[in-house]
Enzyme design. Structure first.
Site, PDB file in Angstrom:
ATOM      1  N   TYR A 199     -83.196 -12.264 -69.473  1.00  0.00           N
ATOM      2  CA  TYR A 199     -83.856 -13.705 -69.467  1.00  0.00           C
ATOM      3  C   TYR A 199     -83.722 -14.330 -70.892  1.00  0.00           C
ATOM      4  O   TYR A 199     -84.483 -15.242 -71.034  1.00  0.00           O
ATOM      5  CB  TYR A 199     -85.288 -13.705 -69.088  1.00  0.00           C
ATOM      6  CG  TYR A 199     -85.426 -13.547 -67.461  1.00  0.00           C
ATOM      7  CD1 TYR A 199     -84.902 -12.351 -66.787  1.00  0.00           C
ATOM      8  CD2 TYR A 199     -86.186 -14.554 -66.542  1.00  0.00           C
ATOM      9  CE1 TYR A 199     -84.901 -12.284 -65.349  1.00  0.00           C
ATOM     10  CE2 TYR A 199     -86.205 -14.216 -65.343  1.00  0.00           C
ATOM     11  CZ  TYR A 199     -85.689 -13.328 -64.519  1.00  0.00           C
ATOM     12  OH  TYR A 199     -85.756 -13.093 -63.152  1.00  0.00           O
ATOM     13  N   LYS A 229     -84.500   1.796 -66.194  1.00  0.00           N
ATOM     14  CA  LYS A 229     -83.358   2.293 -65.438  1.00  0.00           C
ATOM     15  C   LYS A 229     -82.757   3.189 -66.793  1.00  0.00           C
ATOM     16  O   LYS A 229     -81.549   2.758 -67.027  1.00  0.00           O
ATOM     17  CB  LYS A 229     -82.568   1.324 -65.091  1.00  0.00           C
ATOM     18  CG  LYS A 229     -81.313   1.604 -64.015  1.00  0.00           C
ATOM     19  CD  LYS A 229     -81.920   2.342 -62.819  1.00  0.00           C
ATOM     20  CE  LYS A 229     -80.440   3.019 -62.191  1.00  0.00           C
ATOM     21  NZ  LYS A 229     -80.758   3.824 -61.112  1.00  0.00           N
ATOM     22  N   ASP A 281     -85.338   2.206 -59.153  1.00  0.00           N
ATOM     23  CA  ASP A 281     -85.027   2.290 -57.732  1.00  0.00           C
ATOM     24  C   ASP A 281     -86.123   3.064 -56.778  1.00  0.00           C
ATOM     25  O   ASP A 281     -86.382   2.780 -55.905  1.00  0.00           O
ATOM     26  CB  ASP A 281     -83.310   2.911 -57.557  1.00  0.00           C
ATOM     27  CG  ASP A 281     -83.091   3.825 -58.748  1.00  0.00           C
ATOM     28  OD1 ASP A 281     -84.055   4.151 -59.718  1.00  0.00           O
ATOM     29  OD2 ASP A 281     -82.079   4.407 -58.681  1.00  0.00           O
ATOM     30  N   ASP A 308     -89.912  -9.505 -62.369  1.00  0.00           N
ATOM     31  CA  ASP A 308     -89.673 -10.495 -61.764  1.00  0.00           C
ATOM     32  C   ASP A 308     -89.573 -10.061 -60.143  1.00  0.00           C
ATOM     33  O   ASP A 308     -90.301 -10.218 -59.376  1.00  0.00           O
ATOM     34  CB  ASP A 308     -88.467 -11.214 -62.021  1.00  0.00           C
ATOM     35  CG  ASP A 308     -88.536 -12.739 -61.322  1.00  0.00           C
ATOM     36  OD1 ASP A 308     -89.398 -13.104 -60.690  1.00  0.00           O
ATOM     37  OD2 ASP A 308     -87.321 -13.151 -61.464  1.00  0.00           O
TER      38      ASP A 308
END
Ligand code: NAD
Length: 355
Positions: free
Chosen positions: A124, A191, A224, A248
């Site tokens: 972002y 991640k 995940d 988000d």
């Protein structure tokens, strides 16, 4: 004491939910002076810019704002004003509590999670390269030169930027929040197995900061795996801290666990300024219909009351919202598909109980 607050009605369903929240906040007896500021589509028509300087100055002066959602054009047009607002006021922490109130029809019981999302960087950061631009060609050449890797010439590129500075302050914010609010555990979501440098830096920094807070438990989880665990056993989570994009997505997932977007409040907080707004967007298809749930906006107002030091009024307003949910009469379509009431009737029911 009177609190001076910038009120941003927003667009789409924004004006309706903001008005409902303003009414119930005033019904608590706390005194407000509202400075209304126009941002978004209306401002574009009136001032030629979606984010006029008057609005920014008002927020900077009052240091507190209550904001309705703003529509962002997809693909073309101006970049998100929400993102611009958070970046220009350095509102680096997005705090989104997701709690199941008694009476909500959800398979997930006893959920009480606070999502702390980094608000200023990651994908972002707004550093994007369009397909075919000369800047993009230069970037692709540079990547080939440095890494030997060939990126397809017809690519567009968005940079994922994670700094140690921003990671440190958001993780510290999450631990301080946990301490102030009697929370027991902070989970860093990332991640880092694939994004070894960007998310790796976030994780390494989170581990370092965690060592300063021996009174709060810490663990980390791949994003995940976190998605799977959140829908399997959400009760194991307490405070989550995440980079911007995962934050988000996971905050909408958590809103879904506790009854939907109509119940998910939020705040964007910096060192000096705080802007309170629900997680949901402007839901244009429902604009002007007196249909949507104003409770997310009202609960954002509860967070604002706490921030202003009005703890008693905050507890009372949250208690009355919980009571109205538990009674199950004055609820909008999302919580009561049969015979729902409208947005303003929810505000009527809550304001009446506060009198
Ligand atoms: P949205 O949150 O506006 O709406 C998605 C769906 O959620 C709606 O169709 C509705 O079913 C439900 N919903 C949302 N708010 C609700 C409420 N108060 N009560 C009951 N149901 C509610 O998301 P979207 O459709 O993806 O986005 C619409 C616009 O809002 C886009 O332009 C987007 O960029 C913008 N947006 C703004 C903000 C913000 O201002 N902070 C946040 C998210 C999205």
């Amino acid at each position: 004491m009177q609190h001076r607050v910038t009120l941003i009605p927003g667009d789409g369903i924004g004006p309706e939910v903001t008005e409902s929240a303003r009414r119930v906040l005033e019904a608590t007896g706390v005194k407000f002076q509202w400075d209304t500021a126009i941002i978004g589509n209306q401002a574009l028509d009136k001032f030629g810019t979606p984010l006029p300087d008057q609005a920014l100055q008002s927020i900077k002066k009052n240091k507190v704002a209550l904001k309705g959602p703003l529509t962002t054009p997809i693909g073309t047009g101006f970049r998100s004003i929400n993102v611009a607002l958070r970046q220009s006021l350095d509102l680096y922490a997005c705090v989104r509590p997701c709690k199941v109130y008694s009476g909500i029809n959800t398979p997930f019981k006893d959920v009480d999670i606070v999502v702390v999302r980094e608000n200023t960087e990651d994908l972002y950061a707004g550093i994007e390269f369009a397909k075919g631009d000369s800047g993009t060609r230069q970037l692709l050449d540079l990547v080939r030169e440095i890494t030997g890797k060939e990126i397809r010439k017809d690519s567009a590129v968005s940079l994922k930027v994670i700094s140690e500075t921003a990671s440190r302050r958001i993780v510290r914010f999450a631990f301080e929040y946990a301490r102030r609010n009697g929370r027991k555990k902070v989970t860093a979501v990332h991640k880092a197995n694939i994004l070894k440098f960007s998310d790796g830096l976030f994780l390494e920094t989170a581990r370092e900061v965690a060592r300063e807070y021996s009174d709060i438990q810490f663990n980390d989880m791949l994003v995940d795996a976190a998605c799977m665990e959140l829908v399997r056993k959400p009760q194991i989570f307490d405070v989550l801290v995440l980079p911007n994009l995962y934050g988000d997505m996971i905050s909408d997932l958590c809103a879904g666990l506790v009854g939907g977007m109509g119940l998910a409040p939020g705040a964007n907080i910096g060192d000096e300024i705080a802007v309170f707004e629900p997680t949901h967007g402007s839901a244009p298809k429902y604009a002007g219909q007196n249909k949507v749930n104003p409770m997310a906006m009202m609960l954002s107002g509860v967070m604002m009351l706490r921030h202003l030091g009005e703890k008693h009024a905050a507890d009372r307003l949250e208690g009355v919202i919980a009571e109205v949910i538990a009674e199950g009469r004055s609820l909008t379509y999302d919580l009561k598909p049969d015979n729902p009431v409208g947005t303003s009737q929810v505000a009527d029911a809550i304001a009446a109980k506060l009198k």
